[in-house]
Design a protein around this motif. Structure first.
Motif, PDB file in Angstrom:
ATOM      1  N   MET A 464       2.476   0.225  -2.264  1.00  0.00           N
ATOM      2  CA  MET A 464       1.820  -0.642  -2.540  1.00  0.00           C
ATOM      3  C   MET A 464       1.598  -1.638  -2.534  1.00  0.00           C
ATOM      4  SD  MET A 464      -0.578  -0.718  -5.159  1.00  0.00           S
ATOM      5  CE  MET A 464      -0.126   0.959  -6.123  1.00  0.00           C
ATOM      6  N   GLN A 465       2.966  -3.278  -2.205  1.00  0.00           N
ATOM      7  CA  GLN A 465       2.796  -3.852  -1.775  1.00  0.00           C
ATOM      8  C   GLN A 465       2.345  -4.564  -0.291  1.00  0.00           C
ATOM      9  OE1 GLN A 465       6.646  -6.091  -2.289  1.00  0.00           O
ATOM     10  NE2 GLN A 465       7.368  -4.474  -3.388  1.00  0.00           N
ATOM     11  N   LEU A 466       2.500  -3.187   0.556  1.00  0.00           N
ATOM     12  CA  LEU A 466       2.110  -2.585   1.914  1.00  0.00           C
ATOM     13  C   LEU A 466       0.521  -2.626   1.922  1.00  0.00           C
ATOM     14  CD1 LEU A 466       2.579  -2.821   5.464  1.00  0.00           C
ATOM     15  CD2 LEU A 466       3.333  -0.299   4.796  1.00  0.00           C
ATOM     16  N   SER A 467      -0.298  -2.311   1.467  1.00  0.00           N
ATOM     17  CA  SER A 467      -1.241  -2.141   0.769  1.00  0.00           C
ATOM     18  C   SER A 467      -2.361  -2.983   0.803  1.00  0.00           C
ATOM     19  CB  SER A 467      -1.666  -1.103  -0.585  1.00  0.00           C
ATOM     20  OG  SER A 467      -1.447  -1.942  -1.754  1.00  0.00           O
ATOM     21  N   HIS A 468      -1.323  -4.721   0.353  1.00  0.00           N
ATOM     22  CA  HIS A 468      -2.441  -5.887   0.366  1.00  0.00           C
ATOM     23  C   HIS A 468      -2.005  -6.877   0.971  1.00  0.00           C
ATOM     24  CE1 HIS A 468      -3.958  -4.238  -3.639  1.00  0.00           C
ATOM     25  NE2 HIS A 468      -2.411  -3.647  -3.591  1.00  0.00           N
ATOM     26  N   ARG A 472      -3.903 -11.041   1.888  1.00  0.00           N
ATOM     27  CA  ARG A 472      -2.770 -11.611   0.839  1.00  0.00           C
ATOM     28  C   ARG A 472      -2.044 -11.737   2.669  1.00  0.00           C
ATOM     29  NH1 ARG A 472       1.207  -8.298  -2.968  1.00  0.00           N
ATOM     30  NH2 ARG A 472      -0.469  -7.745  -4.696  1.00  0.00           N
ATOM     31  N   GLN A 473      -2.552 -11.903   3.790  1.00  0.00           N
ATOM     32  CA  GLN A 473      -2.558 -12.656   5.122  1.00  0.00           C
ATOM     33  C   GLN A 473      -0.787 -13.071   5.234  1.00  0.00           C
ATOM     34  OE1 GLN A 473      -4.168 -16.868   5.195  1.00  0.00           O
ATOM     35  NE2 GLN A 473      -5.907 -15.364   5.365  1.00  0.00           N
ATOM     36  N   GLN A 474      -0.338 -11.646   5.050  1.00  0.00           N
ATOM     37  CA  GLN A 474       1.629 -11.570   4.931  1.00  0.00           C
ATOM     38  C   GLN A 474       1.696 -10.798   6.778  1.00  0.00           C
ATOM     39  OE1 GLN A 474       2.441  -8.897   1.828  1.00  0.00           O
ATOM     40  NE2 GLN A 474       1.874 -10.200   0.758  1.00  0.00           N
ATOM     41  N   LEU A 475       0.892 -10.169   7.236  1.00  0.00           N
ATOM     42  CA  LEU A 475       1.444 -10.130   8.860  1.00  0.00           C
ATOM     43  C   LEU A 475       1.562 -10.696   9.589  1.00  0.00           C
ATOM     44  CD1 LEU A 475      -0.696  -6.807   8.575  1.00  0.00           C
ATOM     45  CD2 LEU A 475       1.670  -6.539   7.958  1.00  0.00           C
ATOM     46  N   ARG A 476       1.982 -10.695  10.530  1.00  0.00           N
ATOM     47  CA  ARG A 476       2.077 -11.989  11.888  1.00  0.00           C
ATOM     48  C   ARG A 476       2.766 -11.442  12.930  1.00  0.00           C
ATOM     49  NH1 ARG A 476       1.471 -14.854   7.768  1.00  0.00           N
ATOM     50  NH2 ARG A 476       2.005 -16.320   6.518  1.00  0.00           N
ATOM     51  N   LEU A 477       2.129 -11.894  13.952  1.00  0.00           N
ATOM     52  CA  LEU A 477       2.511 -11.426  15.347  1.00  0.00           C
ATOM     53  C   LEU A 477       3.430 -11.995  16.067  1.00  0.00           C
ATOM     54  CD1 LEU A 477      -1.294 -10.075  16.793  1.00  0.00           C
ATOM     55  CD2 LEU A 477       0.681  -8.282  16.085  1.00  0.00           C
ATOM     56  N   TRP A 498       6.434  -8.323   9.475  1.00  0.00           N
ATOM     57  CA  TRP A 498       5.088  -8.214   7.566  1.00  0.00           C
ATOM     58  C   TRP A 498       6.027  -9.538   6.513  1.00  0.00           C
ATOM     59  CZ3 TRP A 498       6.074  -4.180   3.065  1.00  0.00           C
ATOM     60  CH2 TRP A 498       5.355  -4.240   2.264  1.00  0.00           C
ATOM     61  N   PHE A 499       5.823  -9.796   6.271  1.00  0.00           N
ATOM     62  CA  PHE A 499       6.217 -11.034   5.150  1.00  0.00           C
ATOM     63  C   PHE A 499       5.716 -10.791   3.878  1.00  0.00           C
ATOM     64  CE2 PHE A 499       7.018 -12.697   9.616  1.00  0.00           C
ATOM     65  CZ  PHE A 499       8.578 -13.348   9.563  1.00  0.00           C
ATOM     66  N   LYS A 500       6.928 -10.058   3.057  1.00  0.00           N
ATOM     67  CA  LYS A 500       6.573  -8.986   1.869  1.00  0.00           C
ATOM     68  C   LYS A 500       6.066 -11.024   1.212  1.00  0.00           C
ATOM     69  CE  LYS A 500       9.498  -6.725  -0.197  1.00  0.00           C
ATOM     70  NZ  LYS A 500      10.271  -6.365  -0.758  1.00  0.00           N
ATOM     71  N   THR A 501       7.733 -11.918   1.393  1.00  0.00           N
ATOM     72  CA  THR A 501       7.421 -13.473   0.775  1.00  0.00           C
ATOM     73  C   THR A 501       7.572 -13.906   2.348  1.00  0.00           C
ATOM     74  OG1 THR A 501       9.690 -13.071   0.863  1.00  0.00           O
ATOM     75  CG2 THR A 501       8.912 -12.571  -1.249  1.00  0.00           C
ATOM     76  N   THR A 504      11.097 -13.121   3.643  1.00  0.00           N
ATOM     77  CA  THR A 504      11.659 -12.143   3.029  1.00  0.00           C
ATOM     78  C   THR A 504      10.436 -10.923   4.262  1.00  0.00           C
ATOM     79  OG1 THR A 504      11.732 -11.932   1.458  1.00  0.00           O
ATOM     80  CG2 THR A 504      12.251  -9.780   2.075  1.00  0.00           C
ATOM     81  N   CYS A 505      11.355 -10.652   5.814  1.00  0.00           N
ATOM     82  CA  CYS A 505      10.404 -10.039   6.156  1.00  0.00           C
ATOM     83  C   CYS A 505      11.327  -8.753   6.645  1.00  0.00           C
ATOM     84  CB  CYS A 505      11.072 -10.415   8.219  1.00  0.00           C
ATOM     85  SG  CYS A 505       9.887  -9.655   9.320  1.00  0.00           S
ATOM     86  N   VAL A 506       9.896  -7.773   6.390  1.00  0.00           N
ATOM     87  CA  VAL A 506      10.987  -6.346   6.598  1.00  0.00           C
ATOM     88  C   VAL A 506      10.434  -5.605   7.755  1.00  0.00           C
ATOM     89  CG1 VAL A 506      10.023  -4.306   5.583  1.00  0.00           C
ATOM     90  CG2 VAL A 506       9.664  -6.099   3.769  1.00  0.00           C
ATOM     91  N   PRO A 507      11.358  -5.084   8.182  1.00  0.00           N
ATOM     92  CA  PRO A 507      11.771  -4.284   9.886  1.00  0.00           C
ATOM     93  C   PRO A 507      11.100  -3.707   9.787  1.00  0.00           C
ATOM     94  CG  PRO A 507      13.787  -4.626   8.034  1.00  0.00           C
ATOM     95  CD  PRO A 507      13.030  -5.015   7.264  1.00  0.00           C
ATOM     96  N   PRO A 508      10.059  -3.694  11.132  1.00  0.00           N
ATOM     97  CA  PRO A 508       9.060  -2.456  10.967  1.00  0.00           C
ATOM     98  C   PRO A 508       9.313  -1.038  11.451  1.00  0.00           C
ATOM     99  CG  PRO A 508       9.212  -4.502  12.887  1.00  0.00           C
ATOM    100  CD  PRO A 508      10.171  -3.994  12.239  1.00  0.00           C
ATOM    101  N   ASP A 509      10.376  -0.607  11.602  1.00  0.00           N
ATOM    102  CA  ASP A 509      10.745   0.572  11.250  1.00  0.00           C
ATOM    103  C   ASP A 509      11.487   1.126   9.792  1.00  0.00           C
ATOM    104  OD1 ASP A 509      13.584  -0.948  10.264  1.00  0.00           O
ATOM    105  OD2 ASP A 509      15.021  -0.268  11.739  1.00  0.00           O
TER     106      ASP A 509
END
Length: 721
Positions: A464-468, A472-477, A498-501, A504-509
């Motif tokens: 659910m959080q990923l869907s936003h 919410r501009q939480q993605l970075r390259l 993905w920086f959920k906060t 807090t960076c969620v690992p790609p795997d």
């Protein structure tokens, strides 16, 4: 009515007098009939005879139906009679169908109520020739004004009888003092008593016509209702002497004397045989899977609820939820008919493998359910049964002979009472375990546990959080450098984070597989391409030239979508004025294997548009040489698992050497991932690898840090190597 019967020879004889008397009696009877009766010469339309009711209805002048003439013997109004005859079929059609019914509609100039009529065409022969006579009987919608109360009552009785006939609901009354049973015409028909005439009936004699079980059912419901003073309703069966067995529904209500004695019970009687048959058909459609004939999910919940209600406290019930592996690929490759054949074969296979009292259902698509209520004493027994089915399915030869594949399945197991006593919760537990088994791959089995539910809930929350994340501009390259054998910067790989906060960076795997399963990878992939092209253009404007930027493409993105992947890529390139030759699309071997034909078509189209193509993680997916040859590839990326122990593991060296040799023969560039030491780099160069990527050269960098890196094209590690 004037008589039209010709005088017979010997009219003064006894025979003649009798005939004349009968003729007068018939005429008098017609005068007493409420309905209007007319005899008309069919060819000319001339009126031959009309009884008084007909002359009143069609009286002279423009009164219309119901207007009484002052002279009952006055002739009918020709205009009214013509309007009436105009409602009938033509004479040629009447000769084909001489009997029928119609509704006479009066003209606007002569308004009145519609009149229903019955007609019959009769041919008569006489000495002077043949004559077509039309007999009309007109049924007035209501008695004329001023009719006697008996006529009005008879009319109401006729209406009630007709209403009961049309609704197939009869009425009855039981007089308790005499046991007399008074029935309407329709009730007699339903009870099969049409031939009994008006003979008196008894409630006891009706009971005697029923089977003993039905007698008991009717009598018990009836007597109980009388005792407590409530209405009653009971269904029972009646076998008619010359007909099928019928199902009847009888209901009624009793009124009582002041001393509490029952006086009369009045009620209705309905033949519900056809209604029950229709309900059975509707239930069959609502609770049965039409393809396999198995019960569906709704039926399974109902069955499970019944099992739970009648379950002894110490009885265990096992649920096994199974799902065929790669069923959608079978449908796509061989067509829906082949898929349906496989599902039907699977249903038959389960029925043959399991016990007769095991419940087997198809829950939807390629998902089946097994419920065992007897012989399961623990979760271990249910898991053992699932394992038995799993192994047997793999070993079954030609489950579906028309398909050149051997199907396998994943299994999820739950039990009652360990995992609950609610049907919905138990079914959900089995499905949750199944989803975990499918997550682990093909031909997997997993039992349910509360910790699994906790993890699933966490996954759902993360999804659910990923869907936003995009909005919410939480993605970075971030960008990891790629270098040649001299350590010169020749490109980079764009990697999404993905920086959920902010902290807090969620690992790609963790989030990439979740995005692929949920379909969110399409939106994330589109953002990655857009951001990569934007950043590449920004570096160009700063005078920082990066020759090649690699972007990962999920196998899910190669599936049909709107817009197609190639269209979305082309649009992003056009917006930022980037030529496709500067973008390298990386696709894993797994994506090629799961749907090779579809992936091949998509990648060939992308190569035709000018994009460079690379196979990522090569060596882990067992892709065939034929697949590599068919694709317009530019590069193979050797997976890091072969690089980690390259200096010490001779097997890895052999694999890498063979891969590099094959790539040279196919004219492909090579890139080694995960290079972390100078020794690995030197050994890879000796084996013939042309480009490299890994922590030895640099970690993934932010866009700002990579801009500084572009100012120093030679990696610092290479300068000191």
């Amino acid at each position: 009515m004037p008589s039209s019967t010709p005088k017979t020879k010997g009219g003064d004889s006894d025979e003649g007098r009798i005939l004349a008397s009968l003729n007068d009696l018939a005429a008098a009877s017609l005068e007493l009939v409420h309905d209007a009766i007319l005899l008309i010469e069919a060819t000319s339309g001339a009126l031959i005879e009309a009884n008084p009711a007909a002359r009143r209805l069609l009286g002279s002048g423009s009164g219309g139906p119901g207007a009484a003439s002052s002279n009952p013997a006055a002739p009918a109004d020709p205009a009214v009679l013509s309007a009436l005859l105009a409602q009938l079929p033509p004479l040629s059609q009447l000769r084909q169908q001489p009997m029928g019914r119609a509704v006479a509609l009066w003209t606007a100039a002569d308004p009145g109520l519609p009149v229903e009529l019955t007609y019959r065409l009769q041919g008569l022969e006489s000495d002077s020739g043949s004559l077509d006579v039309l007999l009309l009987v007109l049924h007035q919608p209501q008695p004329p004004l001023g009719s006697p109360p008996a006529v009005q009552l008879q009319h109401l009785n006729d209406l009630l009888n007709e209403a009961e006939r049309q609704s197939h609901i009869g009425s009855w009354e039981h007089v308790h003092a005499t046991d007399a049973l008074v029935c309407s015409r329709e009730a007699r028909r339903i009870w099969g008593l049409e031939d009994s005439g008006d003979e008196p009936l008894r409630f006891a004699s009706l009971l005697a016509r029923l089977d003993p079980d039905d007698q008991t059912r009717l009598l018990h419901a009836y007597e109980r209702a009388i005792q407590i003073g409530d209405p009653f309703q009971v269904d029972y069966h009646l076998q008619l002497p010359h007909g099928p067995r019928r199902t009847l529904r009888q209901q009624g209500e009793t009124d009582y004397a002041a001393n509490g004695e029952p006086l009369h019970t009045v009620g209705t009687l309905q033949d519900i045989t056809e209604i029950n048959a229709l309900q059975d058909q509707l239930e069959q459609a609502a609770y049965t899977d039409p393809l396999t004939g198995l019960p569906n999910k709704a039926a399974s919940l109902r069955h499970l609820e019944q099992l739970l209600k009648g379950r002894p406290y110490n009885q265990c019930i096992g649920l096994i939820n199974l799902d065929l592996d790669s069923f959608q690929s079978i449908n796509d490759s061989f067509g829906p008919e082949a898929g349906n054949h496989l599902l039907s074969a699977m249903a038959m296979w389960l029925r043959n493998r399991l016990e007769p009292d095991d419940w087997i259902a198809r829950l939807g698509s390629d998902e089946f359910l097994v419920i065992r209520g007897n012989g399961t004493n623990s979760l271990g027994d249910a898991v053992a049964l699932a394992k038995e089915l799993q192994q047997s399915l793999i070993q079954t030869a030609q489950l579906a002979p028309l398909l050149p594949v051997q199907p396998s399945a994943c299994f999820g197991v739950s039990t009652c009472p360990e995992h609950g006593i609610d049907p919905h919760l138990l079914l959900q537990a089995a499905n949750t375990a199944l989803m975990e088994a499918k997550r682990r791959g093909r031909n997997q089995l997993h039992p349910y546990s509360t910790s699994l539910s906790t993890r699933i809930r966490e996954q759902l929350d993360l999804e659910m959080q990923l869907s936003h994340a995009v909005e919410r501009q939480q993605l970075r390259l971030v960008y990891q450098p790629q270098v040649d054998g001299e350590g010169r910067l020749i490109g980079a790989e764009a990697l999404v984070r993905w920086f959920k906060t902010p902290a807090t960076c969620v690992p790609p795997d963790q989030f990439i597989p979740l995005a692929e399963r949920s379909g969110q990878i399409h939106a994330i992939g589109a953002w990655v391409v857009e951001e990569a092209c934007r950043q590449l253009r920004q570096w160009d404007l700063q005078g920082l030239r990066l020759p090649l930027l690699a972007v990962n493409v999920s196998g899910v993105q190669l599936e049909p979508q709107d817009p197609p992947l190639e269209a979305a890529l082309a649009a992003a390139l056009a917006r930022h004025a980037i030529p496709p030759q500067r973008i390298e699309l990386e696709i894993t071997e797994t994506a090629l294997i799961s749907n090779p034909q579809q992936a091949r078509q998509q990648l060939q189209q992308l190569a035709h548009q000018g994009f460079r193509l690379a196979i990522d993680d090569f060596g882990t997916g067992f892709s065939s040489l034929e697949t590599l040859h068919a694709l317009a590839l530019n590069k193979l990326k050797i997976d890091r698992c072969f690089i980690n122990a390259l200096e010490t593991d001779l097997t890895d060296q052999v694999i890498v050497r063979a891969t590099l040799s094959m790539a040279r023969e196919l004219g492909l560039e090579t890139l080694a991932e995960g290079v972390e030491t100078a020794q690995q780099w030197q050994l890879l160069k000796q084996l013939g690898c042309s480009s490299f990527q890994g922590y030895f050269f640099d970690r993934p960098l932010t866009a700002e840090a990579f801009a500084q890196r572009l100012l120093e094209p030679l990696t610092p590690s290479a300068q000191t190597a």
